[in-house]
Design a protein around this motif. Structure first.
Motif, PDB file in Angstrom:
ATOM      1  N   ASP A   1      -6.146   2.946  -0.987  1.00 40.01           N
ATOM      2  CA  ASP A   1      -5.821   4.365  -0.313  1.00 40.01           C
ATOM      3  C   ASP A   1      -4.712   5.231  -1.402  1.00 40.01           C
ATOM      4  O   ASP A   1      -4.680   6.381  -1.132  1.00 40.01           O
ATOM      5  CB  ASP A   1      -5.001   3.954   1.051  1.00 40.01           C
ATOM      6  CG  ASP A   1      -4.951   4.941   1.913  1.00 40.01           C
ATOM      7  OD1 ASP A   1      -5.880   5.868   1.994  1.00 40.01           O
ATOM      8  OD2 ASP A   1      -3.662   5.376   2.565  1.00 40.01           O
ATOM      9  N   LYS A   2      -4.095   4.365  -2.032  1.00 45.26           N
ATOM     10  CA  LYS A   2      -3.165   5.019  -2.924  1.00 45.26           C
ATOM     11  C   LYS A   2      -2.752   4.439  -4.176  1.00 45.26           C
ATOM     12  O   LYS A   2      -2.674   3.115  -4.113  1.00 45.26           O
ATOM     13  CB  LYS A   2      -1.743   5.500  -1.954  1.00 45.26           C
ATOM     14  CG  LYS A   2      -0.679   6.245  -2.637  1.00 45.26           C
ATOM     15  CD  LYS A   2       0.415   6.260  -1.815  1.00 45.26           C
ATOM     16  CE  LYS A   2       1.622   6.946  -2.324  1.00 45.26           C
ATOM     17  NZ  LYS A   2       2.918   7.023  -1.436  1.00 45.26           N
ATOM     18  N   ILE A   3      -2.624   5.074  -5.298  1.00 44.13           N
ATOM     19  CA  ILE A   3      -1.828   4.546  -6.308  1.00 44.13           C
ATOM     20  C   ILE A   3      -0.299   4.753  -6.433  1.00 44.13           C
ATOM     21  O   ILE A   3      -0.066   5.889  -6.236  1.00 44.13           O
ATOM     22  CB  ILE A   3      -2.440   5.264  -7.785  1.00 44.13           C
ATOM     23  CG1 ILE A   3      -4.060   4.886  -7.695  1.00 44.13           C
ATOM     24  CG2 ILE A   3      -1.804   4.718  -8.841  1.00 44.13           C
ATOM     25  CD1 ILE A   3      -4.787   5.837  -9.077  1.00 44.13           C
ATOM     26  N   VAL A   4       0.280   3.547  -6.329  1.00 41.28           N
ATOM     27  CA  VAL A   4       1.834   3.722  -6.105  1.00 41.28           C
ATOM     28  C   VAL A   4       2.649   4.092  -7.471  1.00 41.28           C
ATOM     29  O   VAL A   4       2.327   3.694  -8.377  1.00 41.28           O
ATOM     30  CB  VAL A   4       2.365   2.213  -5.470  1.00 41.28           C
ATOM     31  CG1 VAL A   4       3.935   2.622  -5.549  1.00 41.28           C
ATOM     32  CG2 VAL A   4       1.620   2.023  -4.417  1.00 41.28           C
ATOM     33  N   ILE A   5       3.326   5.110  -7.502  1.00 44.49           N
ATOM     34  CA  ILE A   5       4.043   5.704  -8.697  1.00 44.49           C
ATOM     35  C   ILE A   5       5.487   5.604  -8.455  1.00 44.49           C
ATOM     36  O   ILE A   5       5.851   6.279  -7.344  1.00 44.49           O
ATOM     37  CB  ILE A   5       3.478   6.914  -9.223  1.00 44.49           C
ATOM     38  CG1 ILE A   5       1.985   7.001  -9.499  1.00 44.49           C
ATOM     39  CG2 ILE A   5       4.482   7.329 -10.410  1.00 44.49           C
ATOM     40  CD1 ILE A   5       1.523   8.341 -10.007  1.00 44.49           C
ATOM     41  N   GLU A   6       6.007   4.796  -9.405  1.00 40.11           N
ATOM     42  CA  GLU A   6       7.909   4.761  -9.164  1.00 40.11           C
ATOM     43  C   GLU A   6       8.224   5.040 -10.354  1.00 40.11           C
ATOM     44  O   GLU A   6       7.992   4.493 -11.504  1.00 40.11           O
ATOM     45  CB  GLU A   6       8.047   3.326  -8.575  1.00 40.11           C
ATOM     46  CG  GLU A   6       7.434   2.863  -7.029  1.00 40.11           C
ATOM     47  CD  GLU A   6       7.511   1.761  -6.885  1.00 40.11           C
ATOM     48  OE1 GLU A   6       7.689   1.301  -5.664  1.00 40.11           O
ATOM     49  OE2 GLU A   6       7.638   0.758  -7.788  1.00 40.11           O
ATOM     50  N   ASN A   7       9.285   5.967 -10.319  1.00 41.40           N
ATOM     51  CA  ASN A   7      10.261   6.176 -11.793  1.00 41.40           C
ATOM     52  C   ASN A   7       9.267   6.512 -12.847  1.00 41.40           C
ATOM     53  O   ASN A   7       9.318   5.991 -13.917  1.00 41.40           O
ATOM     54  CB  ASN A   7      10.958   5.104 -11.995  1.00 41.40           C
ATOM     55  CG  ASN A   7      12.150   4.530 -10.873  1.00 41.40           C
ATOM     56  OD1 ASN A   7      12.624   5.524 -10.198  1.00 41.40           O
ATOM     57  ND2 ASN A   7      12.168   3.243 -10.552  1.00 41.40           N
ATOM     58  N   GLY A   8       8.156   7.278 -12.520  1.00 40.18           N
ATOM     59  CA  GLY A   8       7.232   7.861 -13.517  1.00 40.18           C
ATOM     60  C   GLY A   8       6.365   6.951 -13.966  1.00 40.18           C
ATOM     61  O   GLY A   8       5.360   6.853 -15.096  1.00 40.18           O
ATOM     62  N   ARG A   9       6.058   5.639 -13.179  1.00 38.87           N
ATOM     63  CA  ARG A   9       5.151   4.653 -13.888  1.00 38.87           C
ATOM     64  C   ARG A   9       4.345   4.214 -12.610  1.00 38.87           C
ATOM     65  O   ARG A   9       4.768   3.975 -11.675  1.00 38.87           O
ATOM     66  CB  ARG A   9       6.121   3.338 -14.419  1.00 38.87           C
ATOM     67  CG  ARG A   9       5.195   2.403 -14.846  1.00 38.87           C
ATOM     68  CD  ARG A   9       6.120   1.206 -15.457  1.00 38.87           C
ATOM     69  NE  ARG A   9       5.364  -0.024 -15.771  1.00 38.87           N
ATOM     70  CZ  ARG A   9       5.021  -1.002 -15.039  1.00 38.87           C
ATOM     71  NH1 ARG A   9       5.952  -1.066 -13.816  1.00 38.87           N
ATOM     72  NH2 ARG A   9       4.447  -2.125 -15.090  1.00 38.87           N
ATOM     73  N   ALA A  10       3.018   3.972 -13.020  1.00 34.08           N
ATOM     74  CA  ALA A  10       2.338   3.528 -11.909  1.00 34.08           C
ATOM     75  C   ALA A  10       2.634   1.762 -11.748  1.00 34.08           C
ATOM     76  O   ALA A  10       2.249   0.968 -12.742  1.00 34.08           O
ATOM     77  CB  ALA A  10       0.496   3.528 -12.281  1.00 34.08           C
ATOM     78  N   THR A  11       2.866   1.467 -10.629  1.00 29.47           N
ATOM     79  CA  THR A  11       3.377   0.138 -10.396  1.00 29.47           C
ATOM     80  C   THR A  11       2.605  -0.677  -9.535  1.00 29.47           C
ATOM     81  O   THR A  11       2.764  -1.850  -9.235  1.00 29.47           O
ATOM     82  CB  THR A  11       4.874  -0.010  -9.602  1.00 29.47           C
ATOM     83  OG1 THR A  11       4.624   0.818  -8.252  1.00 29.47           O
ATOM     84  CG2 THR A  11       5.728   0.788 -10.589  1.00 29.47           C
TER      85      THR A  11
END
Length: 367
Positions: free
Chosen positions: A221-231
């Motif tokens: 459903d979603k690619i999780v991006i945190e602090n500019g990085r795919a996590t």
């Protein structure tokens, strides 16, 4: 109905260099991976396929451009001399492609480790020749003095089947690998026993035996991006799978940036817009058929056929070219006894606009 299952491949069922009974070529990335994970794929080797052209019906083999080969039958000795000159021009380019394994190429500092060890292989190659690898293959054809129309048409079709573009849009490096696979003495093609599924199964075994997991029927459903990085990724059921290093996506640029699977504000606006403007290419029109055939009937057929209606229309013209695959010619396991599977498709010449608004349940679609 028949007692058993039909197994259809999504691709052209056209493979070479996979057979573990033959030495591996460094330019074949899939074989490199299969060897690395020690998961060979059982293959049935074969040497010929059929051609159905305006000039007639022919059988293709490694002697295509030699005395008595297809080119000689159609255009005569002058054309075979041109072909011989082309193959001579291709030899150093094939060596340059083979000097660096595809799997060693990368765009970060790690290339010093992966690619550096192979740099001595280039000592025996000509740097000026190597520069030709990035040029359109049409340039090599012209420099080799190939003027015969049938030879040029055939090379255009080969390029189109490989890259979706004719010779003026296909880089020479791609064709250097393909020409070696097709025309070196003793060259064979491979029919994976069990179809393309056998390759997928081998890759899955390799992943799992090294501690990896493969999830199917798991809608992302979603690619999780945190602090500019795919996590990691979030599945439709809200389950989150964390990534140790990153997320590799095989989505098209339009699906990636136009469906909400990523939040576009994480990327520079110009970067997103540029990728959304990527031109859409033409589509493939596929038809899969299971049909009745005895083993004796199949033995009279080739596993592959290439068809052209009119060379004058060009290989890119809609419905002018078709590729046909009958892997059951070599592999009896793909269909119930007394039956076979067939896959025919138009190679990237179909305008999707013809089908975009057609109801899949309608008579129009059925016809």
């Amino acid at each position: 109905g028949p007692d058993g299952f039909f197994y259809f491949d999504t691709g052209p069922s056209f493979f070479s260099g996979l057979n573990a009974q033959y030495p591996a070529k460094t330019a074949n990335p899939l074989r490199t991976i299969l060897d690395a994970i020690e998961e060979p794929v059982e293959c049935i080797p074969y040497e010929t396929f059929g051609l159905k052209f305006p000039e007639g019906d022919f059988i293709h083999n490694t002697n295509f451009g030699g005395q008595g080969g297809v080119l000689d039958q159609v255009s005569g000795s002058a054309a075979t001399k041109q072909w011989s000159n082309l193959m001579s021009k291709m030899e150093p380019l094939e060596k340059a492609v083979a000097a660096m394994p595809t799997a060693a190429l990368r765009s970060d500092i790690g290339a010093l480790l992966t690619a550096g060890q192979f740099l001595p292989n280039f000592a025996s190659t000509n740097p000026l020749e190597n520069l030709k690898l990035t040029k359109p293959f049409r340039t090599i054809i012209q420099n080799a003095g190939v003027t015969d129309s049938f030879a040029k048409n055939w090379l255009d079709l080969l390029c189109f089947c490989l890259s979706g573009l004719p010779a003026d849009g296909t880089i020479t490096a791609e064709m250097a690998m393909m020409m070696g696979e097709f025309y070196e003495p003793g060259a064979t093609m491979d029919c994976p026993k069990g179809g393309a599924k056998a390759i997928v199964d081998a890759l899955v075994r390799g992943i799992e035996k090294h501690g990896g997991k493969v999830f199917v029927k798991s809608h992302v459903d979603k690619i999780v991006i945190e602090n500019g990085r795919a996590t990691g990724i979030q599945l439709k059921k809200n389950q989150v799978v964390k990534a140790k290093k990153g997320v590799i996506s095989n989505l098209s640029v339009w699906d990636l940036f136009e469906t909400g699977i990523v939040e576009n504000h994480h990327f520079p606006a110009s970067f997103v817009e540029e990728r959304k403007q990527t031109p859409v290419g033409n589509s493939f029109m596929h038809l899969h058929i299971g049909f009745e055939a005895t083993r004796q009937e199949l033995e009279q057929l080739e596993a592959h056929y290439m068809y052209i209606e009119e060379w004058e229309k060009g290989v890119e013209t809609e419905d002018n070219a078709a590729l046909l695959s009958i892997p059951s010619v070599h592999d009896e396991t793909l269909a119930p006894e007394g039956h076979a599977v067939l896959h025919i498709y138009t190679p990237a010449t179909e305008r999707y606009s013809r089908w975009e608004k057609v109801d899949r349940q309608s008579k129009e679609y059925e016809n």
